[in-house]
Design a protein around this motif. Structure first.
Motif, PDB file in Angstrom:
ATOM      1  N   VAL A  36       1.064  -1.077   0.019  1.00 53.73           N
ATOM      2  CA  VAL A  36      -0.039   0.055  -0.075  1.00 53.73           C
ATOM      3  C   VAL A  36       0.931   1.323   0.032  1.00 53.73           C
ATOM      4  N   PRO A  38       3.370   2.811  -1.627  1.00 48.21           N
ATOM      5  CA  PRO A  38       3.657   3.618  -2.725  1.00 48.21           C
ATOM      6  C   PRO A  38       2.436   4.642  -3.019  1.00 48.21           C
ATOM      7  N   LEU A  39       1.346   4.021  -3.200  1.00 50.04           N
ATOM      8  CA  LEU A  39       0.304   4.774  -3.315  1.00 50.04           C
ATOM      9  C   LEU A  39       0.161   5.838  -2.200  1.00 50.04           C
ATOM     10  N   PHE A  40       0.144   5.173  -0.930  1.00 46.10           N
ATOM     11  CA  PHE A  40      -0.159   6.156   0.265  1.00 46.10           C
ATOM     12  C   PHE A  40       0.942   7.357   0.214  1.00 46.10           C
ATOM     13  N   PHE A  42       2.577   8.363  -2.459  1.00 43.38           N
ATOM     14  CA  PHE A  42       2.075   9.444  -3.432  1.00 43.38           C
ATOM     15  C   PHE A  42       1.118  10.394  -3.036  1.00 43.38           C
ATOM     16  N   VAL A  43      -0.075   9.693  -2.866  1.00 42.91           N
ATOM     17  CA  VAL A  43      -1.257  10.742  -2.233  1.00 42.91           C
ATOM     18  C   VAL A  43      -0.693  11.793  -1.135  1.00 42.91           C
ATOM     19  N   ILE A  45       2.164  12.983  -0.586  1.00 45.71           N
ATOM     20  CA  ILE A  45       3.317  13.845  -0.746  1.00 45.71           C
ATOM     21  C   ILE A  45       2.444  14.703  -1.955  1.00 45.71           C
ATOM     22  N   THR A  46       1.916  14.497  -3.007  1.00 44.83           N
ATOM     23  CA  THR A  46       1.347  15.223  -3.915  1.00 44.83           C
ATOM     24  C   THR A  46      -0.050  15.515  -3.772  1.00 44.83           C
ATOM     25  N   PHE A  47      -0.681  15.241  -2.696  1.00 45.42           N
ATOM     26  CA  PHE A  47      -1.981  15.622  -2.325  1.00 45.42           C
ATOM     27  C   PHE A  47      -2.178  16.267  -1.040  1.00 45.42           C
ATOM     28  N   LEU A  48      -1.959  15.540  -0.230  1.00 44.12           N
ATOM     29  CA  LEU A  48      -2.224  16.138   1.256  1.00 44.12           C
ATOM     30  C   LEU A  48      -1.180  17.181   1.538  1.00 44.12           C
ATOM     31  N   PHE A  49      -0.061  17.022   1.416  1.00 47.12           N
ATOM     32  CA  PHE A  49       1.222  18.087   1.542  1.00 47.12           C
ATOM     33  C   PHE A  49       0.614  19.425   0.920  1.00 47.12           C
ATOM     34  N   PRO A  50       0.347  19.152  -0.593  1.00 51.00           N
ATOM     35  CA  PRO A  50       0.022  20.468  -1.151  1.00 51.00           C
ATOM     36  C   PRO A  50      -1.289  21.133  -0.477  1.00 51.00           C
ATOM     37  N   LEU A  51      -2.282  20.431  -0.296  1.00 50.61           N
ATOM     38  CA  LEU A  51      -3.489  21.085   0.327  1.00 50.61           C
ATOM     39  C   LEU A  51      -3.032  21.606   1.668  1.00 50.61           C
ATOM     40  N   MET A  54      -1.287  25.081   0.690  1.00 44.89           N
ATOM     41  CA  MET A  54      -2.296  26.054   0.156  1.00 44.89           C
ATOM     42  C   MET A  54      -3.078  26.517   1.355  1.00 44.89           C
TER      43      MET A  54
ATOM     44  N   LEU B  95      -0.354   1.596  -9.589  1.00 45.30           N
ATOM     45  CA  LEU B  95      -0.255   2.075  -8.166  1.00 45.30           C
ATOM     46  C   LEU B  95      -1.627   1.729  -7.307  1.00 45.30           C
ATOM     47  N   ALA B  99      -1.952  -1.221  -4.353  1.00 48.05           N
ATOM     48  CA  ALA B  99      -2.524  -0.759  -3.056  1.00 48.05           C
ATOM     49  C   ALA B  99      -3.632  -1.801  -2.730  1.00 48.05           C
ATOM     50  N   LEU B 118      -6.779   7.267   0.815  1.00 48.76           N
ATOM     51  CA  LEU B 118      -6.390   6.814  -0.695  1.00 48.76           C
ATOM     52  C   LEU B 118      -7.862   7.462  -1.561  1.00 48.76           C
ATOM     53  N   ALA B 132      -4.013  23.634  -5.223  1.00 54.30           N
ATOM     54  CA  ALA B 132      -3.064  23.036  -4.250  1.00 54.30           C
ATOM     55  C   ALA B 132      -1.960  22.696  -5.045  1.00 54.30           C
ATOM     56  N   PHE B 135       0.258  25.600  -6.417  1.00 52.20           N
ATOM     57  CA  PHE B 135       1.293  26.012  -5.603  1.00 52.20           C
ATOM     58  C   PHE B 135       2.559  25.059  -5.490  1.00 52.20           C
ATOM     59  N   PHE B 136       2.061  23.731  -5.302  1.00 52.40           N
ATOM     60  CA  PHE B 136       3.075  22.788  -5.098  1.00 52.40           C
ATOM     61  C   PHE B 136       3.953  22.639  -6.187  1.00 52.40           C
ATOM     62  N   LEU B 164      -3.254  11.155  -9.976  1.00 47.88           N
ATOM     63  CA  LEU B 164      -3.654  11.492  -8.357  1.00 47.88           C
ATOM     64  C   LEU B 164      -5.432  11.128  -8.476  1.00 47.88           C
TER      65      LEU B 164
END
Lengths: 413, 289
Positions: A36, A38-40, A42-43, A45-51, A54, B95, B99, B118, B132, B135-136, B164
């Protein structure tokens, strides 16, 4: 059993079975986590962190931070009542000189301008004056250049804008601001965002109710027909579901135009043409069409699991058709209704493309304003605060959906 | 008793019940018409010869299809859409499937929470995600104050963003396929001496392949339809088909958008049929029906 109490069971290599089993379990668990991760990651780093980044942008003074440090230090003890004295003006002048040398006055002015309209030109004017004057006193120079520098309100804004963090954007997102006596409402002509949120909720709620009214009977029909016919009718639901959102929006754009086919039809029927494109009516019609499968399908899949014998039993016990439906069938469909309606409501809150293309200026929802502040006004702080607010609302609803329906139960197609 | 037809009701149904049933069928018919007609109405308009968005009155033509298939602007858009959708589908499917395999193992720790994380890209309004990411992408390697890499206005940026947005669909469909999956088959394979990769290839993959393929189709459609992220983080170089349609409606209203819509409807029909066939195959394989 006496043996087990005295000597634990051993595996072939002499290790206790219990330890061995725990070790095997652990390695299996690790393998599952490894699959799990790699996807976790990925999400995250490229989603929760950018949120997170922001949301952070909505509470910092990015344009002014580090550029008005001297002014901020000089204003630290200022009570915000009378006009500041010469030291503050001198510090501000120094900051402006430094900013002018790095061509950053525009950035500072932009931030102040969002709270004090007209500040942009005043800042640029005074920056040139200050640059020319080699030394103070500055207070008289400022006041002689423009009487705006005698306005205490402007200095209050400069004080708050020169700090690292600000609550300005979040307050502005709910039509509030910092006044001389604490938080107050903005003037009535600037109250826009509460109205936008109310509108977003109203449109999302209305579309949800409409999809339920239209979708429930159809779901019932599909669930009760013989499989062959149900599969055929299902095409009517699944084709729109698989058709691109933009294609469906295009279709409504074409249909609703004043010279469009719908108006042609209405002219024949009632001899009149109606204004439908760029209206609230058109927006809601198109959104209802797009969301209908999302409400209908969860209701349908719950209805499929209800045995028809339940209603037959109720009928045989003497209940009328309506009573049997209402008391026996309907309560069993409630989980499906909750799942479908909540999903549609959550998705409706974030609508952007459809209102932007078939709605008028008064029909735009929160997402439109996020985009407007991002791409047209270039006020990232305000965009981030508006988006952050919508994000929080969505997350609360998502949490409710998770509690109520369970994310594992989500089905597609 | 009554002249109203039975409409599938038992013979003892009263007249009121039959009338009610008739209204119900009528209502459902109208709703189904409402669902399908806007999509069907675009098709004849796309064959109109005039530059107005109206029904052809005897002047059928393929000129808007010519415009769609031959003009540079639309060609680039189609090419971009295919490239971006292709790579995001591959990434998202890989991915997401891996997962889902992990998530379906028994006793996965904090499963509900991980699943909620996820799936979240599907639920968060896409404008917020796009903002978001904007910005990133301006400085993805946050450690340096001056960006070394900028992902805004690049293909990679758009592909990662679409990946994503698409992964939740893959996770959901593959997890659904795995719910009926008998874990002891993996053990059986292993006990017969097969290496885990061989077990995956010969035992797991054939069984979950319908779920994986329909997940991949969902992923493809997600990227293929997406416009907001492209508007925010892409430049005119990454102009995709939906992006082109968006500006087609906003800036210059030409019937080419109806030709594009018709082509996309055809694609949707192909997808729909494929997913339906896969679903049936999956149910047969898992012995549900």
């Amino acid at each position: 059993m006496a043996i087990a109490e005295t000597a634990p069971l051993l595996t072939i290599d002499g290790m206790p079975l219990k330890t061995r089993l725990a070790r095997a379990e652990r390695s299996r668990k690790l393998a599952a986590v490894a699959l799990v991760s790699p996807l976790f990651l990925f999400v995250v780093i490229t989603f929760l962190f950018p949120l997170f980044v922001m949301t952070f942008k909505s509470v910092v003074n990015e344009e002014t931070f580090g550029r008005l440090d001297r002014t901020h230090a000089a204003l630290a003890d200022w009570d915000g009542q009378a006009l500041p004295d010469e030291p503050v003006f001198a510090a501000f002048a120094e900051d402006l000189k430094a900013a002018q040398a790095k061509r950053e006055v525009g950035e500072i002015a932009k931030r102040v301008n969002s709270e004090y309209s007209g500040a942009m030109s005043k800042f640029k004017g005074i920056a040139r004056k200050v640059e020319a004057a080699s030394s103070g006193p500055y207070k008289d120079l400022f006041l002689a250049t423009d009487k705006v520098w005698g306005d205490v309100a402007l200095w209050r804004i400069i004080k708050s804008a020169s700090a690292r963090y600000t609550d300005y954007y979040w307050l502005a997102a709910v039509d509030l601001k910092q006044g001389p006596d604490g938080i107050e409402r903005v003037p009535p002509d600037q109250r826009v965002f509460l109205d936008v949120y109310a509108r977003t909720f109203w449109i999302a709620g209305l579309v949800t109710v409409l999809t339920l009214i239209l979708g429930f009977p159809v779901a019932y029909l599909l669930a009760t027909q013989p499989p062959a016919r149900a599969n055929l009718l299902m095409i009517f639901v699944m084709l729109p579901f698989w058709t691109s959102l933009l294609v469906r929006t295009t279709a409504w754009f074409v249909l609703l135009r004043s010279e469009g086919p719908l108006n042609d039809l209405l002219e024949i029927l009632v001899n009149n043409r109606f204004e439908m494109i760029f209206t609230r009516f058109g927006t809601i019609l198109a959104m209802t069409h797009i969301q209908l499968p999302f409400t209908l399908l969860p209701i349908y899949s719950v209805m499929k699991t209800i045995p028809p014998s339940h209603v037959r039993a109720a009928r045989s016990l003497g209940a009328g058709p309506f009573l049997a439906f209402w008391k026996v069938y309907f309560p069993q469909t409630v989980p499906g209704i909750a799942a479908g309606c909540l999903l549609t409501f959550i998705l409706c809150l974030g609508y952007y493309i459809t209102p932007a293309l078939v709605g008028g200026p008064r029909d735009q929802m929160v997402s439109y304003y996020v985009s407007y502040y991002m791409n047209n006004i270039i006020n990232f702080g305000q965009a981030a605060a508006l988006g952050g607010m919508l994000l929080i609302i969505t997350m609360v609803l998502y949490w409710a959906y998770n509690k109520l329906v369970g994310i594992d139960k989500m089905k597609l197609g | 008793m009554s002249n109203l037809p039975l409409l599938g009701l038992p013979p003892y149904a009263s007249a009121a019940e039959r009338a009610w049933r008739l209204c119900f069928y009528l209502f459902c018919g109208l709703v189904l018409l409402f669902l399908i007609s806007p999509i069907l109405i675009v098709i004849p308009i796309s064959f109109n010869n005039s530059s107005f968005l109206s029904f052809p009155r005897g002047d059928w033509s393929l000129r808007w299809y010519e415009e769609f298939f031959l003009s540079e602007r639309w060609n680039t858009a189609v090419k971009n859409s295919i490239i971006i959708a292709f790579f995001s589908t591959i990434l998202a499917t890989t991915l997401g499937t891996v997962a889902a395999l992990g998530l379906s193992r028994p006793n996965f720790p904090a499963r509900a929470l991980v699943m909620a994380v996820l799936i979240s890209p599907m639920v968060v309004p896409v404008v917020i995600t796009a903002a978001a990411l904007f910005f990133f992408y301006a400085n993805p390697l946050v450690v340096t104050s001056e960006p070394i890499i900028i992902l805004n206005n690049t293909y990679i940026g758009v592909i990662l963003a679409h990946t994503l947005l698409a992964t939740p669909f893959v996770v959901i469909t593959v997890t659904a396929t795995l719910t009926g999956f008998d874990q002891s088959m993996i053990r059986a394979g292993a006990s017969l001496g097969a290496h885990p990769t061989l077990v995956f290839r010969k035992v797991i993959l054939p069984l979950i392949s319908p779920g994986v393929i329909s997940g991949a189709l969902f992923a493809f459609v997600t990227s293929w339809d997406e416009v907001v992220v492209v508007l925010f983080v892409g430049s005119s170089d990454q102009r995709t088909l939906p992006r082109q349609m968006f500006s087609g409606i906003r800036e210059m209203i030409s019937p080419t958008i109806t030709a594009a819509a018709t082509v996309l409807i055809t694609v949707a029909v192909v997808m729909l049929v494929t997913v339906e066939l896969l679903r049936r195959r999956s149910e047969r394989l898992r012995g549900i029906r």
